[in-house]
Design an enzyme around this catalytic site. Structure first.
Site, PDB file in Angstrom:
ATOM      1  N   ASP A  95      49.065  28.552  15.137  1.00 46.54           N
ATOM      2  CA  ASP A  95      48.147  29.361  14.337  1.00 46.54           C
ATOM      3  C   ASP A  95      47.773  30.696  14.971  1.00 46.54           C
ATOM      4  O   ASP A  95      46.734  31.273  14.653  1.00 46.54           O
ATOM      5  CB  ASP A  95      46.868  28.542  14.105  1.00 46.54           C
ATOM      6  CG  ASP A  95      46.329  27.965  15.414  1.00 46.54           C
ATOM      7  OD1 ASP A  95      46.636  28.545  16.469  1.00 46.54           O
ATOM      8  OD2 ASP A  95      45.613  26.948  15.373  1.00 46.54           O
ATOM      9  N   GLU A 117      53.713  22.006  14.264  1.00 49.27           N
ATOM     10  CA  GLU A 117      52.266  21.747  14.235  1.00 49.27           C
ATOM     11  C   GLU A 117      51.688  22.261  12.902  1.00 49.27           C
ATOM     12  O   GLU A 117      50.670  22.943  12.856  1.00 49.27           O
ATOM     13  CB  GLU A 117      51.533  22.372  15.424  1.00 49.27           C
ATOM     14  CG  GLU A 117      50.239  21.643  15.765  1.00 49.27           C
ATOM     15  CD  GLU A 117      49.461  22.263  16.929  1.00 49.27           C
ATOM     16  OE1 GLU A 117      49.561  21.737  18.040  1.00 49.27           O
ATOM     17  OE2 GLU A 117      48.749  23.269  16.715  1.00 49.27           O
ATOM     18  N   GLU A 131      42.389  31.577  13.327  1.00 49.58           N
ATOM     19  CA  GLU A 131      43.474  30.593  13.339  1.00 49.58           C
ATOM     20  C   GLU A 131      43.553  29.760  12.059  1.00 49.58           C
ATOM     21  O   GLU A 131      44.644  29.414  11.602  1.00 49.58           O
ATOM     22  CB  GLU A 131      43.352  29.671  14.556  1.00 49.58           C
ATOM     23  CG  GLU A 131      43.669  30.329  15.888  1.00 49.58           C
ATOM     24  CD  GLU A 131      42.514  31.124  16.470  1.00 49.58           C
ATOM     25  OE1 GLU A 131      41.414  31.140  15.869  1.00 49.58           O
ATOM     26  OE2 GLU A 131      42.705  31.751  17.522  1.00 49.58           O
ATOM     27  N   HIS A 203      37.297  29.624  25.262  1.00 55.50           N
ATOM     28  CA  HIS A 203      37.943  30.914  24.956  1.00 55.50           C
ATOM     29  C   HIS A 203      37.902  31.314  23.482  1.00 55.50           C
ATOM     30  O   HIS A 203      38.291  32.434  23.141  1.00 55.50           O
ATOM     31  CB  HIS A 203      39.417  30.908  25.397  1.00 55.50           C
ATOM     32  CG  HIS A 203      40.300  30.109  24.476  1.00 55.50           C
ATOM     33  ND1 HIS A 203      40.371  28.745  24.524  1.00 55.50           N
ATOM     34  CD2 HIS A 203      41.118  30.484  23.476  1.00 55.50           C
ATOM     35  CE1 HIS A 203      41.201  28.306  23.609  1.00 55.50           C
ATOM     36  NE2 HIS A 203      41.680  29.344  22.939  1.00 55.50           N
ATOM     37  N   ARG A 205      37.518  32.828  19.931  1.00 52.39           N
ATOM     38  CA  ARG A 205      36.922  34.097  19.490  1.00 52.39           C
ATOM     39  C   ARG A 205      35.611  33.888  18.745  1.00 52.39           C
ATOM     40  O   ARG A 205      34.655  34.635  18.917  1.00 52.39           O
ATOM     41  CB  ARG A 205      37.890  34.849  18.571  1.00 52.39           C
ATOM     42  CG  ARG A 205      38.769  35.789  19.321  1.00 52.39           C
ATOM     43  CD  ARG A 205      39.801  36.490  18.497  1.00 52.39           C
ATOM     44  NE  ARG A 205      40.743  37.063  19.439  1.00 52.39           N
ATOM     45  CZ  ARG A 205      40.595  38.239  20.022  1.00 52.39           C
ATOM     46  NH1 ARG A 205      39.572  39.001  19.723  1.00 52.39           N
ATOM     47  NH2 ARG A 205      41.465  38.679  20.900  1.00 52.39           N
ATOM     48  N   HIS A 235      39.469  31.719  31.234  1.00 57.14           N
ATOM     49  CA  HIS A 235      40.464  32.466  30.445  1.00 57.14           C
ATOM     50  C   HIS A 235      40.442  33.935  30.856  1.00 57.14           C
ATOM     51  O   HIS A 235      39.399  34.464  31.236  1.00 57.14           O
ATOM     52  CB  HIS A 235      40.088  32.304  28.960  1.00 57.14           C
ATOM     53  CG  HIS A 235      41.168  32.685  27.994  1.00 57.14           C
ATOM     54  ND1 HIS A 235      41.441  33.984  27.657  1.00 57.14           N
ATOM     55  CD2 HIS A 235      42.031  31.922  27.281  1.00 57.14           C
ATOM     56  CE1 HIS A 235      42.430  34.015  26.772  1.00 57.14           C
ATOM     57  NE2 HIS A 235      42.804  32.772  26.527  1.00 57.14           N
TER      58      HIS A 235
HETATM   59  C1  UD1 Z   1      44.962  33.597  21.361  1.00 54.28           C
HETATM   60  C2  UD1 Z   1      45.105  32.837  20.038  1.00 54.28           C
HETATM   61  C3  UD1 Z   1      44.379  31.510  20.118  1.00 54.28           C
HETATM   62  C4  UD1 Z   1      44.807  30.714  21.312  1.00 54.28           C
HETATM   63  C5  UD1 Z   1      44.647  31.540  22.554  1.00 54.28           C
HETATM   64  C6  UD1 Z   1      45.205  30.759  23.724  1.00 54.28           C
HETATM   65  C7  UD1 Z   1      45.217  34.356  18.109  1.00 54.28           C
HETATM   66  C8  UD1 Z   1      44.500  34.876  16.917  1.00 54.28           C
HETATM   67  N1  UD1 Z   1      44.510  33.567  18.936  1.00 54.28           N
HETATM   68  O1  UD1 Z   1      43.595  33.953  21.498  1.00 54.28           O
HETATM   69  O2  UD1 Z   1      44.666  30.761  18.943  1.00 54.28           O
HETATM   70  O3  UD1 Z   1      43.995  29.561  21.396  1.00 54.28           O
HETATM   71  O4  UD1 Z   1      45.376  32.767  22.425  1.00 54.28           O
HETATM   72  O5  UD1 Z   1      44.660  31.165  24.926  1.00 54.28           O
HETATM   73  O6  UD1 Z   1      46.381  34.630  18.282  1.00 54.28           O
HETATM   74  N2  UD1 Z   1      44.650  38.030  28.578  1.00 54.28           N
HETATM   75  C9  UD1 Z   1      45.166  38.463  29.782  1.00 54.28           C
HETATM   76  N3  UD1 Z   1      46.311  37.846  30.243  1.00 54.28           N
HETATM   77  C10 UD1 Z   1      46.926  36.862  29.584  1.00 54.28           C
HETATM   78  C11 UD1 Z   1      46.378  36.427  28.360  1.00 54.28           C
HETATM   79  C12 UD1 Z   1      45.241  37.028  27.864  1.00 54.28           C
HETATM   80  O7  UD1 Z   1      44.649  39.332  30.430  1.00 54.28           O
HETATM   81  O8  UD1 Z   1      47.959  36.365  30.044  1.00 54.28           O
HETATM   82  C13 UD1 Z   1      43.421  38.680  28.051  1.00 54.28           C
HETATM   83  C14 UD1 Z   1      43.675  40.117  27.566  1.00 54.28           C
HETATM   84  O9  UD1 Z   1      42.575  40.889  27.910  1.00 54.28           O
HETATM   85  C15 UD1 Z   1      43.738  39.917  26.043  1.00 54.28           C
HETATM   86  C16 UD1 Z   1      42.710  38.837  25.862  1.00 54.28           C
HETATM   87  O10 UD1 Z   1      42.910  37.945  26.951  1.00 54.28           O
HETATM   88  O11 UD1 Z   1      43.443  41.088  25.347  1.00 54.28           O
HETATM   89  C17 UD1 Z   1      42.714  38.108  24.551  1.00 54.28           C
HETATM   90  O12 UD1 Z   1      44.004  37.668  24.186  1.00 54.28           O
HETATM   91  P1  UD1 Z   1      44.369  37.376  22.612  1.00 54.28           P
HETATM   92  O13 UD1 Z   1      45.751  36.833  22.556  1.00 54.28           O
HETATM   93  O14 UD1 Z   1      44.058  38.566  21.790  1.00 54.28           O
HETATM   94  O15 UD1 Z   1      43.343  36.308  22.134  1.00 54.28           O
HETATM   95  P2  UD1 Z   1      42.986  34.897  22.599  1.00 54.28           P
HETATM   96  O16 UD1 Z   1      41.525  34.801  22.437  1.00 54.28           O
HETATM   97  O17 UD1 Z   1      43.593  34.604  23.920  1.00 54.28           O
HETATM   98  N1  UDP Z   2      45.963  25.286  30.211  1.00 57.30           N
HETATM   99  C1  UDP Z   2      46.583  25.685  31.390  1.00 57.30           C
HETATM  100  N2  UDP Z   2      45.812  26.248  32.379  1.00 57.30           N
HETATM  101  C2  UDP Z   2      44.483  26.437  32.247  1.00 57.30           C
HETATM  102  C3  UDP Z   2      43.858  26.058  31.028  1.00 57.30           C
HETATM  103  C4  UDP Z   2      44.637  25.499  30.021  1.00 57.30           C
HETATM  104  O1  UDP Z   2      47.792  25.517  31.556  1.00 57.30           O
HETATM  105  O2  UDP Z   2      43.846  26.950  33.182  1.00 57.30           O
HETATM  106  C5  UDP Z   2      46.804  24.702  29.135  1.00 57.30           C
HETATM  107  C6  UDP Z   2      46.303  23.424  28.518  1.00 57.30           C
HETATM  108  O3  UDP Z   2      46.784  22.299  29.216  1.00 57.30           O
HETATM  109  C7  UDP Z   2      46.845  23.480  27.094  1.00 57.30           C
HETATM  110  C8  UDP Z   2      46.912  24.960  26.821  1.00 57.30           C
HETATM  111  O4  UDP Z   2      46.791  25.639  28.066  1.00 57.30           O
HETATM  112  O5  UDP Z   2      48.167  22.983  26.996  1.00 57.30           O
HETATM  113  C9  UDP Z   2      45.762  25.306  25.915  1.00 57.30           C
HETATM  114  O6  UDP Z   2      45.622  26.652  25.831  1.00 57.30           O
HETATM  115  P1  UDP Z   2      44.332  27.304  25.218  1.00 57.30           P
HETATM  116  O7  UDP Z   2      43.174  26.390  25.416  1.00 57.30           O
HETATM  117  O8  UDP Z   2      44.269  28.670  25.806  1.00 57.30           O
HETATM  118  O9  UDP Z   2      44.719  27.437  23.690  1.00 57.30           O
HETATM  119  P2  UDP Z   2      44.551  26.479  22.408  1.00 57.30           P
HETATM  120  O10 UDP Z   2      45.178  25.175  22.696  1.00 57.30           O
HETATM  121  O11 UDP Z   2      43.085  26.402  22.111  1.00 57.30           O
HETATM  122  O12 UDP Z   2      45.260  27.238  21.334  1.00 57.30           O
END
Ligand code: UD1
Ligand code: UDP
Length: 369
Positions: A95, A117, A131, A203, A205, A235
């Site tokens: 999602d 999924e 999502e 994490h 939003r 996160h």
């Molecule tokens: C996204 C997904 C969410 C998922 C989550 C997993 C959407 C709408 N949401 O949300 O469903 O649960 O990822 O974690 O797609 N960042 C870093 N390094 C990284 C990753 C993230 O610095 O490797 C930081 C950056 O500042 C980035 C911010 O996290 O801008 C947010 O990332 P983003 O993918 O926009 O949203 P998530 O809240 O992570």
């Molecule tokens: N996870 C990880 N390291 C961490 C926290 C989470 O590898 O420090 C893994 C966790 O086991 C799961 C996935 O990341 O498989 C979940 O990611 P997140 O919670 O960011 O996203 P969501 O599942 O809510 O989309």
């Protein structure tokens, strides 16, 4: 047959890795991996762990990004790649913005999409945000729906998806978890603590700016229970980080870390006594390791876990979180009941079922390239 997988975030990487490995082992399947890099380091760790090297990397992540900015970047870049590669089928997961926009771009090229999924619904269009709407739109765009449970299948049927387009296969996250949990691992001495571990992640939003109660509950829990250590891999989102630093007090038994790589996180889940999270995937993984999960949200798209008793929705207020977690810390029978409840999310063979289904449809159909 040519299969393209498009992914961009950590959970997509974890949940698609076993399927990609399975497809790559299958004779006659050509696999193309596209990484939008909506996430960077958090996803790169996962790809490294599973030995996956993307054929395309769009490298789009910015320190401040919105679903709109991520969507625009992916749409611009994906069209030419789809034109060049002409896959028979595109696979997306879950999602995220990456999954939704990739499905839409594939639809515009009349390429069938397989949604892994499929059919999860919270019933609230703004939670999780965005999502819930992403997954509904992906299910309208997709041709093949790989549903985790029968309840997910029912959700799809209720939205007009034809029964022959849906198969129930379990969740590939269990494939990834079982594989990773059996890999050799030496714990980081800093996190190798005695006593009971309460593992925390946040994490979402829609939860940003609403997490004060969660962190205040943690402050009180470590004061009340001397055997309890909170471990909190935070996160990378800077908005999440600023809330944590504002409301979570420093304490010798509150260990704040960078996100952990999946191997380390899996082994930490195994050693944890409890989990408190707003994550989706962790609601499925921790129960598979017999660890009870408290979900810091008001709803979940995973009601099967609630019904089975492996997870409990605990909301975002300090009072309710304290009450719920104290129940299991104070009453061993309540703990045992949650820890021993049966996890409804699969047997570790979901990827193989998806691969077999795709091969039965597309084998020999190399007409596009
Ligand atoms: C996204 C997904 C969410 C998922 C989550 C997993 C959407 C709408 N949401 O949300 O469903 O649960 O990822 O974690 O797609 N960042 C870093 N390094 C990284 C990753 C993230 O610095 O490797 C930081 C950056 O500042 C980035 C911010 O996290 O801008 C947010 O990332 P983003 O993918 O926009 O949203 P998530 O809240 O992570
Ligand atoms: N996870 C990880 N390291 C961490 C926290 C989470 O590898 O420090 C893994 C966790 O086991 C799961 C996935 O990341 O498989 C979940 O990611 P997140 O919670 O960011 O996203 P969501 O599942 O809510 O989309």
């Amino acid at each position: 047959m040519k299969v393209m997988t498009i992914l961009g975030t950590r959970p997509e990487g974890i949940k698609m890795a076993p399927l990609i490995q399975c497809l790559k082992r299958e004779p006659g399947v050509r696999h193309v991996l596209v990484n939008t890099a909506q996430h960077r380091e958090m996803l790169d760790h996962v790809l490294d762990l599973f030995g996956l090297v993307p054929d395309y990397d769009f490298n789009i992540m910015k320190s401040v990004q919105t679903p709109e900015s991520v969507s625009a970047e992916i749409l611009m870049r994906l069209g030419p790649v789809l034109d060049a590669e002409k896959p028979d089928v595109v696979l997306v997961h879950g999602d995220t913005t990456t999954a939704f926009v990739s499905s839409y771009a594939s639809y515009l090229k009349k390429i069938p999409v397989g949604h892994v999924e499929a059919g999860l619904r919270s019933g609230d269009r703004y939670s999780p945000f965005p999502e819930e709407m992403n997954r509904k739109m992906i299910d309208q765009l997709a041709t093949h729906h790989f549903a985790v449970t029968d309840a997910n299948r029912q959700n799809l049927l209720a939205e007009g998806i034809a029964p022959e387009q849906i198969i129930v296969i379990g969740n590939t996250v269990i494939d990834a978890l079982l594989n990773t949990a059996s890999m050799p691992f030496t714990p980081n001495p800093v996190l190798d603590v005695k006593g009971k571990i309460l593992l925390v992640t946040t994490h979402r939003r829609e939860n940003l700016h609403k997490l004060q109660g969660v962190y205040e509950a943690l402050n009180l829990l470590v004061q009340t229970y001397p055997e309890l250590t909170v471990i909190f891999p935070v996160h990378k989102n800077p908005l999440v980080r600023s809330e944590v630093h504002k409301f979570l007090h420093s304490h010798e038994r509150v260990l704040i870390t960078e996100p952990l790589d999946y191997l380390e996180f899996t082994h930490l889940m195994k050693r944890s006594y409890l989990v408190l999270t707003d994550s989706g995937g962790i609601q499925e993984e921790a129960p598979a390791l017999n660890v009870p999960v408290f979900v810091a949200r008001e709803n979940t798209e995973r009601p099967e876990g609630e019904r089975a008793g492996t997870i409990k929705l605990t909301g975002l207020t300090k009072e309710r979180i304290l009450f719920d977690i104290k129940q299991v810390l104070d009453y061993p029978e309540a703990y045992r009941k949650m820890a021993q409840a049966e996890n409804p999310y699969g047997d570790g063979r979901a990827s193989e079922r998806i691969k077999n289904h795709l091969v039965s449809i597309y084998r020999g159909e190399d007409h596009r390239s």
